[in-house]
Design a protein around this motif. Structure first.
Motif, PDB file in Angstrom:
ATOM      1  N   ALA A 179       0.892  -0.986   0.083  1.00 32.37           N
ATOM      2  CA  ALA A 179      -0.122  -0.182  -0.141  1.00 32.37           C
ATOM      3  C   ALA A 179       0.599   1.510  -0.006  1.00 32.37           C
ATOM      4  CB  ALA A 179      -1.100  -0.016   1.088  1.00 32.37           C
ATOM      5  N   VAL A 180       0.170   2.783  -0.473  1.00 31.47           N
ATOM      6  CA  VAL A 180       0.805   3.889  -0.689  1.00 31.47           C
ATOM      7  C   VAL A 180       0.231   4.979  -0.172  1.00 31.47           C
ATOM      8  CG1 VAL A 180       2.244   5.079  -1.982  1.00 31.47           C
ATOM      9  CG2 VAL A 180       1.777   2.384  -2.776  1.00 31.47           C
ATOM     10  N   GLN A 181       0.910   5.578   0.353  1.00 35.82           N
ATOM     11  CA  GLN A 181       0.119   6.590   1.261  1.00 35.82           C
ATOM     12  C   GLN A 181       0.514   7.756   1.202  1.00 35.82           C
ATOM     13  OE1 GLN A 181      -1.094   5.721   6.227  1.00 35.82           O
ATOM     14  NE2 GLN A 181       0.023   3.673   5.268  1.00 35.82           N
ATOM     15  N   THR A 182      -0.285   8.683   0.467  1.00 35.87           N
ATOM     16  CA  THR A 182       0.343  10.413   0.827  1.00 35.87           C
ATOM     17  C   THR A 182       0.373  11.114   1.286  1.00 35.87           C
ATOM     18  OG1 THR A 182      -0.991  10.541  -0.913  1.00 35.87           O
ATOM     19  CG2 THR A 182       1.074   9.537  -2.007  1.00 35.87           C
ATOM     20  N   PHE A 183       0.819  12.382   1.448  1.00 33.24           N
ATOM     21  CA  PHE A 183       0.312  13.159   2.220  1.00 33.24           C
ATOM     22  C   PHE A 183       1.283  14.557   1.703  1.00 33.24           C
ATOM     23  CE2 PHE A 183       0.981   9.377   5.107  1.00 33.24           C
ATOM     24  CZ  PHE A 183      -0.173   9.046   5.911  1.00 33.24           C
ATOM     25  N   ASN A 184       0.291  15.681   2.028  1.00 33.15           N
ATOM     26  CA  ASN A 184       0.827  17.222   1.216  1.00 33.15           C
ATOM     27  C   ASN A 184       1.700  17.365   2.894  1.00 33.15           C
ATOM     28  OD1 ASN A 184       0.502  17.056  -1.152  1.00 33.15           O
ATOM     29  ND2 ASN A 184      -1.731  17.662  -1.250  1.00 33.15           N
ATOM     30  N   LEU A 185       2.588  18.097   2.834  1.00 33.98           N
ATOM     31  CA  LEU A 185       3.248  18.680   4.236  1.00 33.98           C
ATOM     32  C   LEU A 185       2.516  19.976   4.367  1.00 33.98           C
ATOM     33  CD1 LEU A 185       7.694  17.497   4.145  1.00 33.98           C
ATOM     34  CD2 LEU A 185       5.032  15.933   4.857  1.00 33.98           C
ATOM     35  N   GLY A 186       1.958  20.385   5.590  1.00 30.85           N
ATOM     36  CA  GLY A 186       2.044  21.838   5.677  1.00 30.85           C
ATOM     37  C   GLY A 186       2.523  22.949   4.842  1.00 30.85           C
ATOM     38  N   MET A 187       2.767  23.824   4.759  1.00 29.54           N
ATOM     39  CA  MET A 187       4.412  24.319   4.344  1.00 29.54           C
ATOM     40  C   MET A 187       3.015  25.719   4.300  1.00 29.54           C
ATOM     41  SD  MET A 187       6.668  22.241   3.980  1.00 29.54           S
ATOM     42  CE  MET A 187       8.179  24.074   2.893  1.00 29.54           C
ATOM     43  N   ILE A 188       4.262  27.076   4.907  1.00 29.01           N
ATOM     44  CA  ILE A 188       3.900  28.524   4.451  1.00 29.01           C
ATOM     45  C   ILE A 188       4.516  28.972   3.662  1.00 29.01           C
ATOM     46  CG2 ILE A 188       2.181  28.071   6.558  1.00 29.01           C
ATOM     47  CD1 ILE A 188       3.865  30.063   8.042  1.00 29.01           C
ATOM     48  N   SER A 189       4.355  30.630   2.875  1.00 33.83           N
ATOM     49  CA  SER A 189       5.411  31.329   3.082  1.00 33.83           C
ATOM     50  C   SER A 189       5.379  32.462   3.595  1.00 33.83           C
ATOM     51  CB  SER A 189       4.707  31.717   1.057  1.00 33.83           C
ATOM     52  OG  SER A 189       6.220  32.659   0.620  1.00 33.83           O
ATOM     53  N   GLN A 217      -3.213  37.798   9.256  1.00 33.79           N
ATOM     54  CA  GLN A 217      -2.285  37.002   9.608  1.00 33.79           C
ATOM     55  C   GLN A 217      -2.322  36.539   8.060  1.00 33.79           C
ATOM     56  OE1 GLN A 217      -2.675  34.018  12.125  1.00 33.79           O
ATOM     57  NE2 GLN A 217      -1.582  32.228  10.583  1.00 33.79           N
ATOM     58  N   GLU A 218      -2.950  36.960   7.119  1.00 35.52           N
ATOM     59  CA  GLU A 218      -2.255  36.389   5.558  1.00 35.52           C
ATOM     60  C   GLU A 218      -1.756  37.723   5.220  1.00 35.52           C
ATOM     61  OE1 GLU A 218      -5.766  36.919   7.404  1.00 35.52           O
ATOM     62  OE2 GLU A 218      -6.864  34.666   6.478  1.00 35.52           O
ATOM     63  N   ASP A 219      -1.731  38.444   5.623  1.00 40.40           N
ATOM     64  CA  ASP A 219      -0.757  39.793   5.463  1.00 40.40           C
ATOM     65  C   ASP A 219       0.226  39.769   5.979  1.00 40.40           C
ATOM     66  OD1 ASP A 219      -2.690  41.227   4.251  1.00 40.40           O
ATOM     67  OD2 ASP A 219      -2.670  42.210   6.316  1.00 40.40           O
ATOM     68  N   ILE A 220       0.919  38.489   6.699  1.00 40.52           N
ATOM     69  CA  ILE A 220       2.310  38.109   6.676  1.00 40.52           C
ATOM     70  C   ILE A 220       2.765  36.713   6.581  1.00 40.52           C
ATOM     71  CG2 ILE A 220       3.429  37.219   9.326  1.00 40.52           C
ATOM     72  CD1 ILE A 220       1.871  38.393  10.808  1.00 40.52           C
ATOM     73  N   MET A 221       1.941  36.336   6.152  1.00 39.13           N
ATOM     74  CA  MET A 221       2.499  34.706   5.260  1.00 39.13           C
ATOM     75  C   MET A 221       0.769  34.544   4.580  1.00 39.13           C
ATOM     76  SD  MET A 221       2.055  32.186   8.970  1.00 39.13           S
ATOM     77  CE  MET A 221       2.619  33.406   9.845  1.00 39.13           C
ATOM     78  N   THR A 222       1.488  33.003   3.849  1.00 35.09           N
ATOM     79  CA  THR A 222       0.774  32.131   3.194  1.00 35.09           C
ATOM     80  C   THR A 222       0.832  30.371   3.114  1.00 35.09           C
ATOM     81  OG1 THR A 222       1.004  34.138   1.316  1.00 35.09           O
ATOM     82  CG2 THR A 222      -0.219  32.600   0.801  1.00 35.09           C
ATOM     83  N   ALA A 223      -0.258  30.382   3.549  1.00 33.30           N
ATOM     84  CA  ALA A 223      -0.478  28.779   2.948  1.00 33.30           C
ATOM     85  C   ALA A 223      -0.535  28.281   1.737  1.00 33.30           C
ATOM     86  CB  ALA A 223      -2.086  28.196   3.777  1.00 33.30           C
ATOM     87  N   LEU A 224       0.103  27.371   1.774  1.00 33.08           N
ATOM     88  CA  LEU A 224       0.786  27.171   0.450  1.00 33.08           C
ATOM     89  C   LEU A 224      -0.526  25.676   0.438  1.00 33.08           C
ATOM     90  CD1 LEU A 224       4.573  27.391  -0.538  1.00 33.08           C
ATOM     91  CD2 LEU A 224       2.994  29.241  -0.713  1.00 33.08           C
ATOM     92  N   GLU A 225      -1.169  25.981  -0.133  1.00 28.62           N
ATOM     93  CA  GLU A 225      -2.022  24.736  -0.946  1.00 28.62           C
ATOM     94  C   GLU A 225      -2.534  25.263  -2.076  1.00 28.62           C
ATOM     95  OE1 GLU A 225      -5.305  25.861   2.241  1.00 28.62           O
ATOM     96  OE2 GLU A 225      -4.110  25.373   3.895  1.00 28.62           O
ATOM     97  N   GLY A 226      -3.250  24.044  -2.720  1.00 27.91           N
ATOM     98  CA  GLY A 226      -3.860  23.851  -3.799  1.00 27.91           C
ATOM     99  C   GLY A 226      -2.334  24.304  -5.048  1.00 27.91           C
ATOM    100  N   LEU A 228      -0.845  26.737  -5.039  1.00 21.48           N
ATOM    101  CA  LEU A 228       0.412  27.123  -4.829  1.00 21.48           C
ATOM    102  C   LEU A 228       1.573  26.405  -4.123  1.00 21.48           C
ATOM    103  CD1 LEU A 228      -1.396  30.414  -2.202  1.00 21.48           C
ATOM    104  CD2 LEU A 228      -0.033  30.004  -4.391  1.00 21.48           C
ATOM    105  N   ARG A 229       1.136  25.068  -4.154  1.00 22.49           N
ATOM    106  CA  ARG A 229       2.031  24.189  -3.589  1.00 22.49           C
ATOM    107  C   ARG A 229       3.004  24.130  -5.014  1.00 22.49           C
ATOM    108  NH1 ARG A 229       1.016  21.677   0.964  1.00 22.49           N
ATOM    109  NH2 ARG A 229       2.580  20.332   0.477  1.00 22.49           N
ATOM    110  N   GLN A 230       2.863  24.184  -6.256  1.00 26.09           N
ATOM    111  CA  GLN A 230       4.337  24.815  -6.553  1.00 26.09           C
ATOM    112  C   GLN A 230       5.705  25.846  -6.564  1.00 26.09           C
ATOM    113  OE1 GLN A 230       2.478  25.959 -10.983  1.00 26.09           O
ATOM    114  NE2 GLN A 230       1.870  28.027  -9.825  1.00 26.09           N
ATOM    115  N   ASP A 231       5.349  26.401  -6.168  1.00 22.27           N
ATOM    116  CA  ASP A 231       6.116  26.891  -5.093  1.00 22.27           C
ATOM    117  C   ASP A 231       6.760  26.672  -4.361  1.00 22.27           C
ATOM    118  OD1 ASP A 231       4.964  29.571  -6.827  1.00 22.27           O
ATOM    119  OD2 ASP A 231       3.328  29.840  -5.545  1.00 22.27           O
TER     120      ASP A 231
END
Length: 281
Positions: A179-189, A217-226, A228-231
């Motif tokens: 079996a293979v399990q995948t997870f997207n790490l929580g990342m911010i910019s 908070q959005e002015d300080i950091m951006t959650a890299l989701e969807g 935006l994960r290409q960054d």
């Protein structure tokens, strides 16, 4: 206490804070993913005395009057997010971030409850889940859970055969049953690091008085989701060194020490002058 003493003592306290900051940078020169802190000084209130009657001095290059200040203070201290050098470790759970604004999200339980913190330390480990030993949780070296993009701890079920981190921040875990399990790490910019504070253990967080700052908070950091994960850009089997330059820190430390000695000497000289005045009969 005369004006000279006030000016010198005000500056001495701020120089001590600067030395503490430099010492903290030097002590973390070997800390993985550590970002050094830089401070900047501004003059305190300056008062001008216009004591000259003659205003038409031919050839004068300096301003009229006498300007007396009350010392200097640290006006701002902020993180310097320049990229540190990357060293290869060939360890599958080591991950180095290759862009200077990227941070992992981790969960920390402290006196204020459970909070999300941020780190660039990609030296991860697997820890058994307390209520289910057949599950393994991805944690930092301090044991804090690493979060996915939905702010949930990353928990892998089964006997793990192989772990792979993609360049775009995805963790793929292969178990012995195929079996293979995948997870997207929580990342911010992080866009405005000056609003974050170091809270110890190589973690960053929002200040306690964040609600009073009048900024979102959005002015300080951006959650890299969807999309935006290409960054995201990371490398498996490597770690980022701290961005502390020892030669620069030592030079700054010597300069601050000289400034401290100069201001301390000013206090001594002012005290001697007062002694002479009091000794006049």
């Amino acid at each position: 206490m005369n004006r000279t003493m006030i000016t010198a003592t005000n500056t001495l306290g701020q120089l001590q804070h600067k030395m503490d900051m430099i010492g903290h940078n030097i002590s973390n020169i070997q800390t993985t993913g550590y970002k050094r802190k830089e401070s900047y000084f501004n003059d305190l209130l300056v008062q001008e005395f216009n004591n000259q009657k003659q205003r038409n001095e031919i050839g004068r290059l300096t301003p009229l009057g006498i300007r007396q200040g009350t010392g200097a203070r640290i006006s701002q201290s902020q993180l310097v997010l320049t990229q540190g050098s990357i060293k290869n470790t060939e360890r599958s759970l080591d991950v180095a971030l290759e862009k200077e604004d990227l941070f992992f999200k981790v969960r920390v339980a402290d006196d204020q409850g459970e909070n999300t913190r941020y780190t660039r330390d990609g030296a991860f480990y697997l820890s058994p889940v307390s209520n289910n030993p057949e599950q393994m949780m991805l944690v930092t070296g301090k044991g804090y859970p690493v979060l996915d993009e939905f702010n949930n701890p990353i928990v892998i079920s089964g006997s793990i055969e192989n772990l792979t981190f993609s360049k775009e921040g995805q963790l793929k875990a292969e178990t012995d049953n195929g079996a293979v399990q995948t997870f997207n790490l929580g990342m911010i910019s992080i866009k405005k690091p000056q609003f974050l504070e170091q809270i110890g253990e190589n973690l960053l967080g929002l200040p306690a008085n964040f609600d009073d700052l009048g900024i979102d908070q959005e002015d300080i950091m951006t959650a890299l989701e969807g999309g935006l994960r290409q960054d995201i850009s990371m490398r498996q089997g490597a770690l980022e060194n701290s961005n502390v330059d020892l030669s620069k820190e030592m030079t700054d430390l010597m300069n601050v020490q000289r400034q401290y000695q100069f201001n301390a000497k000013s206090v001594t000289m002012a005290d001697q002058m007062l002694g002479l005045i009091n000794g006049i009969r």
